[in-house]
Design an enzyme around this catalytic site. Sequence first.
Site, PDB file in Angstrom:
ATOM      1  N   PRO A   1      36.869  36.230  -0.211  1.00  0.00           N
ATOM      2  CA  PRO A   1      36.085  35.421   0.732  1.00  0.00           C
ATOM      3  C   PRO A   1      36.203  35.925   2.177  1.00  0.00           C
ATOM      4  CG  PRO A   1      37.251  34.011  -0.814  1.00  0.00           C
ATOM      5  CD  PRO A   1      37.701  35.411  -1.101  1.00  0.00           C
TER       6      PRO A   1
ATOM      7  N   ALA B   1      37.400  39.078   2.978  1.00  0.00           N
ATOM      8  CA  ALA B   1      37.513  40.547   2.989  1.00  0.00           C
ATOM      9  C   ALA B   1      36.334  41.152   2.233  1.00  0.00           C
ATOM     10  CB  ALA B   1      38.835  40.982   2.352  1.00  0.00           C
ATOM     11  N   GLY B   2      35.219  41.320   2.958  1.00  0.00           N
ATOM     12  CA  GLY B   2      34.038  41.959   2.363  1.00  0.00           C
ATOM     13  C   GLY B   2      33.955  43.380   2.879  1.00  0.00           C
TER      14      GLY B   2
ATOM     15  N   ARG C   1      28.911  55.865  -4.901  1.00  0.00           N
ATOM     16  CA  ARG C   1      27.747  55.601  -4.026  1.00  0.00           C
ATOM     17  C   ARG C   1      26.433  56.273  -4.453  1.00  0.00           C
ATOM     18  NH1 ARG C   1      30.905  54.306   1.548  1.00  0.00           N
ATOM     19  NH2 ARG C   1      31.071  52.137   0.958  1.00  0.00           N
TER      20      ARG C   1
ATOM     21  N   GLN D   1      -7.920  53.395   2.906  1.00  0.00           N
ATOM     22  CA  GLN D   1      -6.800  54.205   3.409  1.00  0.00           C
ATOM     23  C   GLN D   1      -5.533  53.364   3.598  1.00  0.00           C
ATOM     24  OE1 GLN D   1      -7.513  56.534   6.894  1.00  0.00           O
ATOM     25  NE2 GLN D   1      -8.775  58.028   5.808  1.00  0.00           N
TER      26      GLN D   1
ATOM     27  N   GLN E   1       2.766  43.427  -1.092  1.00  0.00           N
ATOM     28  CA  GLN E   1       1.594  43.408  -0.213  1.00  0.00           C
ATOM     29  C   GLN E   1       0.365  43.976  -0.922  1.00  0.00           C
ATOM     30  OE1 GLN E   1       1.813  41.852   2.587  1.00  0.00           O
ATOM     31  NE2 GLN E   1      -0.265  42.236   3.320  1.00  0.00           N
ATOM     32  N   ILE E   2       0.574  45.059  -1.656  1.00  0.00           N
ATOM     33  CA  ILE E   2      -0.552  45.699  -2.348  1.00  0.00           C
ATOM     34  C   ILE E   2      -1.101  44.789  -3.461  1.00  0.00           C
ATOM     35  CG2 ILE E   2      -1.159  47.659  -3.872  1.00  0.00           C
ATOM     36  CD1 ILE E   2       0.729  49.367  -2.024  1.00  0.00           C
TER      37      ILE E   2
ATOM     38  N   GLY F   1      -1.781  38.086  -3.449  1.00  0.00           N
ATOM     39  CA  GLY F   1      -1.237  36.818  -3.963  1.00  0.00           C
ATOM     40  C   GLY F   1      -0.495  37.009  -5.277  1.00  0.00           C
TER      41      GLY F   1
ATOM     42  N   GLU G   1      28.503  47.467  -2.294  1.00  0.00           N
ATOM     43  CA  GLU G   1      28.992  48.852  -2.194  1.00  0.00           C
ATOM     44  C   GLU G   1      28.931  49.352  -0.756  1.00  0.00           C
ATOM     45  OE1 GLU G   1      29.705  51.678  -4.576  1.00  0.00           O
ATOM     46  OE2 GLU G   1      30.458  50.053  -5.794  1.00  0.00           O
TER      47      GLU G   1
END
Length: 428
Positions: A156, A158-159, A287, A323, A381-382, A385, A408
């Site tokens: 809690p 120590a992130g 990583r 475009q 967005q493309i 809705g 990470e």
Amino acid sequence: MEASSAQRAPEEAVAAVNGAGREGDVEFSLELSQDQRDIRDWVHGFAEGVVRPAAHEWDEREETPWPVIQEAAKIGLYGFEGIAQFWMDPSGLTMPIVNEELFWGDAGIGMSIMGTTLAVAAIYSAGTPDQLAEWVPQCFGTPEEPAVAAFCSSEPDAGSDVSAIRTTARFDEASDEWVLNGQKAWATNGGIAKVHVVIASVDRDLGSRGHAAFVVPPGTQGLEQGAKVKKHGLRASHTADVHLDDCRVPGACLLGGKERLDERLARAREGESSRGQAAMKTFEVSRPTVGAQAVGIARAAYEFALDYARERVQFGRPIVENQAIAFALADMRMEIDAARLLVWRAAWMGRTGKDFEAAEGSMSKLKAGEVAVWATERAIQILGGNGYTREYPVERMHRDAKIYTIFEGTSEIQRLVISRAISGARIQ
Ligand SMILES: Cc1cc2nc3c(=O)[nH]c(=O)nc-3n(C[C@H](O)[C@H](O)[C@H](O)COP(=O)(O)OP(=O)(O)OC[C@H]3O[C@@H](n4cnc5c(N)ncnc54)[C@H](O)[C@@H]3O)c2cc1C
């Protein structure tokens, strides 16, 4: 039509300069080997046929998808032999390729399958060969009864600041046991894992140099799952607190052994700098793999958006003919390819033992995570809705992508690591 000698000469000159045609003499290539292509296609088939169809259901259920993990175990995709085979590729590329394909299928399920490798990486980086042989197979269980493993570093308080870890490990000489006490936070597979790898402090005064990694074997008394976390994304992956209350593990569960720990602590007390901090070492190894997962999510969203833009008609033409849409897709493709190249470079550097002089591992994860968040948002967005609804997968991909700028090492922490590496300055 045959080229005239006048046309051929410059080409030959260029070929000679490049060394083209001298097979076996070209040291740089981005061409994947047949093995890598076969593994990629095999994982892609699983991602497309098994993972994708299950993605929406397990995201909604917010539960570990055990049947899918079992399917992965049956075909050898989930298990220590499979993971060892991916790691052994001398170029380092197979692990990111596998992760990209799997997470292209779905990130929540992907993390349920790959979350175990974080604990495995910790055992691999800090453990002795005997410890590897004992614990790594147990992390995965068997194809009939698969298990998962958890890596518990964060707490809690120590992130990002790993040095603030409060969980303690005290050695009880009389019983040759380590006694663990503390609370771990946000552990992937925490509490449901067979094997937990716990980072604890054996000497608080030394900060992260006083840390050590311990295996907590299956069924150990004193380890309890705390609250299960309800999350924004990656919901098929279990995340929970883990409580350690006088949790006793055999002396042999200290990864690397007591002698090595005592030597390291003595060096740290004398003020020598240490590069062997257990948690940081684990993050370094993993990583680029995490970056590859983000690339997989971004690619899935990009491909979905591209198909959608070709089909969706507004103002009498497919929206891709605007475009604004086409350029967004072009940028998405370019950024995803750039992220993948950084991931592959870092994975290759790690596997071939190159020094990460500019924190290239952190660069790869930073770039891939940010591209995934950005590209999945563009995909919504493309789709307009539809993109905002749970009927279409891109909103889930966007929710899943966000964690890649947080776990990470957050994006800010990656920038800290990179800027320190390139400047040598104590950037705060
Ligand atoms: C889904 C999920 C799964 C996880 N799985 C695991 C796991 O398996 N094992 C495990 O050990 N942990 C796990 N974590 C924990 C994760 O690694 C931490 O959440 C992460 O390291 C960030 O720590 P924090 O949440 O405490 O944020 P904080 O450290 O409190 O950071 C908050 C904000 O402050 C910024 N910040 C902090 N310090 C600095 C600084 N020096 N300079 C600039 N900005 C700074 C951060 O970048 C961030 O934006 C998981 C978390 C999640 C959400």
